[in-house]
Design a protein around this motif. Structure first.
Motif, mmCIF file in Angstrom:
data_model
loop_
_atom_site.group_PDB
_atom_site.id
_atom_site.type_symbol
_atom_site.label_atom_id
_atom_site.label_comp_id
_atom_site.label_asym_id
_atom_site.label_seq_id
_atom_site.Cartn_x
_atom_site.Cartn_y
_atom_site.Cartn_z
ATOM 1 N N TRP A 3 5.096 3.981 -15.847
ATOM 2 C CA TRP A 3 3.639 4.008 -15.685
ATOM 3 C C TRP A 3 3.034 2.656 -16.061
ATOM 4 O O TRP A 3 2.152 2.147 -15.361
ATOM 5 C CB TRP A 3 3.008 5.085 -16.562
ATOM 6 C CG TRP A 3 3.308 6.517 -16.269
ATOM 7 C CD1 TRP A 3 3.402 7.525 -17.182
ATOM 8 C CD2 TRP A 3 3.529 7.142 -14.993
ATOM 9 N NE1 TRP A 3 3.674 8.715 -16.568
ATOM 10 C CE2 TRP A 3 3.752 8.521 -15.217
ATOM 11 C CE3 TRP A 3 3.575 6.670 -13.679
ATOM 12 C CZ2 TRP A 3 4.004 9.419 -14.188
ATOM 13 C CZ3 TRP A 3 3.828 7.570 -12.651
ATOM 14 C CH2 TRP A 3 4.030 8.918 -12.912
ATOM 15 N N LEU A 10 1.864 10.077 -9.963
ATOM 16 C CA LEU A 10 0.942 10.352 -11.064
ATOM 17 C C LEU A 10 0.378 11.762 -10.973
ATOM 18 O O LEU A 10 0.225 12.460 -11.989
ATOM 19 C CB LEU A 10 -0.206 9.334 -11.055
ATOM 20 C CG LEU A 10 0.109 7.946 -11.598
ATOM 21 C CD1 LEU A 10 -0.991 6.959 -11.206
ATOM 22 C CD2 LEU A 10 0.285 7.983 -13.108
ATOM 23 N N TRP A 56 8.849 6.562 -4.725
ATOM 24 C CA TRP A 56 8.175 5.399 -5.314
ATOM 25 C C TRP A 56 9.166 4.263 -5.514
ATOM 26 O O TRP A 56 8.892 3.106 -5.200
ATOM 27 C CB TRP A 56 7.522 5.814 -6.632
ATOM 28 C CG TRP A 56 6.700 4.757 -7.300
ATOM 29 C CD1 TRP A 56 6.153 3.640 -6.741
ATOM 30 C CD2 TRP A 56 6.310 4.730 -8.684
ATOM 31 N NE1 TRP A 56 5.455 2.919 -7.684
ATOM 32 C CE2 TRP A 56 5.540 3.563 -8.875
ATOM 33 C CE3 TRP A 56 6.550 5.579 -9.763
ATOM 34 C CZ2 TRP A 56 5.005 3.224 -10.122
ATOM 35 C CZ3 TRP A 56 6.015 5.246 -10.998
ATOM 36 C CH2 TRP A 56 5.247 4.069 -11.177
ATOM 37 N N GLU A 90 1.154 0.340 -13.377
ATOM 38 C CA GLU A 90 -0.277 0.071 -13.520
ATOM 39 C C GLU A 90 -0.560 -1.427 -13.449
ATOM 40 O O GLU A 90 -1.561 -1.855 -12.866
ATOM 41 C CB GLU A 90 -0.786 0.643 -14.844
ATOM 42 C CG GLU A 90 -2.295 0.530 -15.015
ATOM 43 C CD GLU A 90 -2.789 1.208 -16.288
ATOM 44 O OE1 GLU A 90 -3.987 1.107 -16.569
ATOM 45 O OE2 GLU A 90 -1.962 1.824 -17.000
ATOM 46 N N GLY A 91 0.329 -2.224 -14.042
ATOM 47 C CA GLY A 91 0.143 -3.665 -14.016
ATOM 48 C C GLY A 91 0.225 -4.233 -12.612
ATOM 49 O O GLY A 91 -0.389 -5.270 -12.310
ATOM 50 N N GLU A 106 0.821 -1.205 0.000
ATOM 51 C CA GLU A 106 0.000 0.000 0.000
ATOM 52 C C GLU A 106 0.859 1.260 0.000
ATOM 53 O O GLU A 106 0.501 2.271 -0.619
ATOM 54 C CB GLU A 106 -0.943 0.004 1.204
ATOM 55 C CG GLU A 106 -2.008 -1.088 1.161
ATOM 56 C CD GLU A 106 -2.917 -0.977 -0.062
ATOM 57 O OE1 GLU A 106 -3.033 0.128 -0.632
ATOM 58 O OE2 GLU A 106 -3.500 -2.004 -0.454
ATOM 59 N N ARG A 116 0.601 6.828 -6.743
ATOM 60 C CA ARG A 116 -0.494 7.792 -6.886
ATOM 61 C C ARG A 116 0.038 9.222 -6.759
ATOM 62 O O ARG A 116 -0.353 10.111 -7.533
ATOM 63 C CB ARG A 116 -1.570 7.516 -5.834
ATOM 64 C CG ARG A 116 -2.327 6.200 -6.053
ATOM 65 C CD ARG A 116 -3.225 5.882 -4.867
ATOM 66 N NE ARG A 116 -4.282 6.874 -4.724
ATOM 67 C CZ ARG A 116 -5.479 6.768 -5.303
ATOM 68 N NH1 ARG A 116 -5.759 5.722 -6.066
ATOM 69 N NH2 ARG A 116 -6.383 7.699 -5.126
ATOM 70 N N ARG A 137 1.986 1.711 -3.539
ATOM 71 C CA ARG A 137 0.885 2.168 -4.382
ATOM 72 C C ARG A 137 0.583 3.646 -4.132
ATOM 73 O O ARG A 137 0.337 4.409 -5.076
ATOM 74 C CB ARG A 137 -0.367 1.336 -4.136
ATOM 75 C CG ARG A 137 -1.556 1.842 -4.952
ATOM 76 C CD ARG A 137 -2.611 0.814 -5.194
ATOM 77 N NE ARG A 137 -3.204 0.293 -3.977
ATOM 78 C CZ ARG A 137 -4.128 -0.678 -3.987
ATOM 79 N NH1 ARG A 137 -4.532 -1.196 -5.141
ATOM 80 N NH2 ARG A 137 -4.642 -1.122 -2.857
ATOM 81 N N PHE A 178 -0.064 -2.168 -9.438
ATOM 82 C CA PHE A 178 -0.821 -1.497 -8.390
ATOM 83 C C PHE A 178 -2.289 -1.226 -8.739
ATOM 84 O O PHE A 178 -2.993 -0.596 -7.951
ATOM 85 C CB PHE A 178 -0.115 -0.192 -8.009
ATOM 86 C CG PHE A 178 1.249 -0.423 -7.434
ATOM 87 C CD1 PHE A 178 1.408 -1.036 -6.208
ATOM 88 C CD2 PHE A 178 2.385 -0.064 -8.154
ATOM 89 C CE1 PHE A 178 2.672 -1.274 -5.685
ATOM 90 C CE2 PHE A 178 3.652 -0.291 -7.636
ATOM 91 C CZ PHE A 178 3.797 -0.898 -6.390
ATOM 92 N N SER A 179 -2.729 -1.718 -9.886
ATOM 93 C CA SER A 179 -4.158 -1.612 -10.193
ATOM 94 C C SER A 179 -4.950 -2.706 -9.488
ATOM 95 O O SER A 179 -6.172 -2.702 -9.498
ATOM 96 C CB SER A 179 -4.385 -1.702 -11.705
ATOM 97 O OG SER A 179 -3.908 -2.943 -12.207
ATOM 98 N N ARG A 180 -4.269 -3.654 -8.888
ATOM 99 C CA ARG A 180 -4.923 -4.730 -8.146
ATOM 100 C C ARG A 180 -4.745 -4.521 -6.647
ATOM 101 O O ARG A 180 -3.950 -3.682 -6.217
ATOM 102 C CB ARG A 180 -4.367 -6.090 -8.574
ATOM 103 C CG ARG A 180 -2.905 -6.292 -8.248
ATOM 104 C CD ARG A 180 -2.374 -7.604 -8.799
ATOM 105 N NE ARG A 180 -1.858 -7.436 -10.145
ATOM 106 C CZ ARG A 180 -1.395 -8.442 -10.876
ATOM 107 N NH1 ARG A 180 -1.430 -9.671 -10.406
ATOM 108 N NH2 ARG A 180 -0.915 -8.221 -12.089
ATOM 109 N N GLU A 181 -5.481 -5.293 -5.869
ATOM 110 C CA GLU A 181 -5.372 -5.193 -4.417
ATOM 111 C C GLU A 181 -4.160 -5.977 -3.925
ATOM 112 O O GLU A 181 -3.678 -6.887 -4.590
ATOM 113 C CB GLU A 181 -6.647 -5.715 -3.751
ATOM 114 C CG GLU A 181 -7.888 -4.893 -4.074
ATOM 115 C CD GLU A 181 -7.721 -3.435 -3.675
ATOM 116 O OE1 GLU A 181 -7.246 -3.170 -2.550
ATOM 117 O OE2 GLU A 181 -8.064 -2.559 -4.495
#
Length: 308
Positions: A275, A182, A193, A279-280, A172, A179, A175, A282-285
């Motif tokens: 990016w 971004l 990051w 995205e691959g 977390e 964010r 992630r 941290f787009s998931r839990e």
């Protein structure tokens, strides 16, 4: 993956943690004793060990308690900072040398002038006696950390759940760092990051099953790829700072503009790759990216389901 740095699920967890942390500290002490003969390699290896030690301590922070955890993290962080000046000077010099090799003849002469200036600064900033003094201080900090880790009692009951929670917090944190990047893509946010991703990768290195033929688990491989992109971005920032002497050099505006265009093209590509990789991941839990049951031998059903 070096399996000597991987938690053996068949061994006692308490013993494994002491073995791995002890091995990292012993390796660092060995390199620090060679600092005069192999300064660049010694600094590089010790800084790697310190980062992995900090990741291990963070993974086990719930069992350490806040006070002990803060003390260990502070000492390991300070140890790394004692060596940072030498490492930064080496990186700056090598990055500019690499750019010289890749540049066209028109810019090469001016860049070689920058190399000479950076070498002069390097020699004035990092002296052998200063590096040896820093190495002595680092050894003192590491010996203190080793003493505290030796007497630390690791409670096995509920430890699996505590470590699982620490992994999820690391995920977390990484992630959240993405964010922030971004929203505000500045060098400091990219650096934060990168650090968060490396901590998570080092922690997963300890507990996840290796991939095919003993290589990296695919989850760790994706984090490694992202960390490489972010590391290259950080190097690019360092490179740009290192080129400041060119402002007072002989290279004309057209030559400086050509260098700027090349650097901007590299940055655009690295940001795009970061990016996409991020995205691959941290787009998931967290629980979907870190499937502990069945993938992490250290996290057996007994560990995760035992009362905490």
């Amino acid at each position: 993956m070096n399996h000597r740095n991987h938690i053996d699920p068949a061994a006692d967890l308490d013993d494994e943690i002491r073995r791995i942390s002890g091995r990292r500290i012993a390796g660092s002490l060995k390199w620090l004793r060679r600092i005069r003969e192999q300064p660049a390699e010694a600094v590089h290896e010790v800084r790697k060990d310190l980062k992995r030690l900090r990741a291990l301590v963070r993974l086990l922070q719930d069992t350490l308690g806040k006070r002990r955890h803060r003390k260990l993290q502070r000492d390991l962080r300070n140890a790394g900072r004692l060596l940072s000046a030498f490492r930064d000077a080496e990186v700056r010099l090598q990055l500019v040398k690499n750019l010289v090799d890749q540049s066209d003849p028109a810019a090469r002469r001016a860049l070689e002038e920058a190399v000479e200036r950076i070498q002069s600064v390097h020699q004035g900033t990092v002296k052998t006696e200063d590096l040896e003094e820093a190495a002595d201080e680092v050894m003192t900090l590491l010996r203190g950390a080793r003493r505290r880790l030796r007497v630390w009692v690791v409670p096995s009951e509920g430890l699996g759940k505590q470590m699982e929670g620490a992994l999820f917090r690391s995920f977390e944190k990484a992630r959240l760092a993405m964010r922030r990047t971004l929203i505000h893509p500045v060098a400091e946010n990219f650096h934060d990051w990168r650090k968060a991703c490396k901590t998570l990768r080092h922690q997963l290195d300890l507990v996840m099953q290796p991939g095919g033929e003993g290589g990296e688990h695919p989850r760790i491989g994706t984090l490694h790829e992202l960390s490489e992109h972010l590391g290259n971005l950080n190097d690019l920032d360092v490179l740009e700072e290192s080129l400041e002497p060119l402002a007072e050099g002989t290279l004309d505006i057209a030559g400086l503009s050509a260098i700027r265009r090349e650097l901007e093209e590299r940055r655009t590509e690295l940001v795009r790759e970061s990016w996409a990789a991020g995205e691959g991941i941290f787009s998931r839990e967290a629980e979907n990216f870190i499937p502990l049951r069945g993938h992490c031998p250290a996290f057996s059903e007994t560990w995760l389901d035992s009362p905490g």
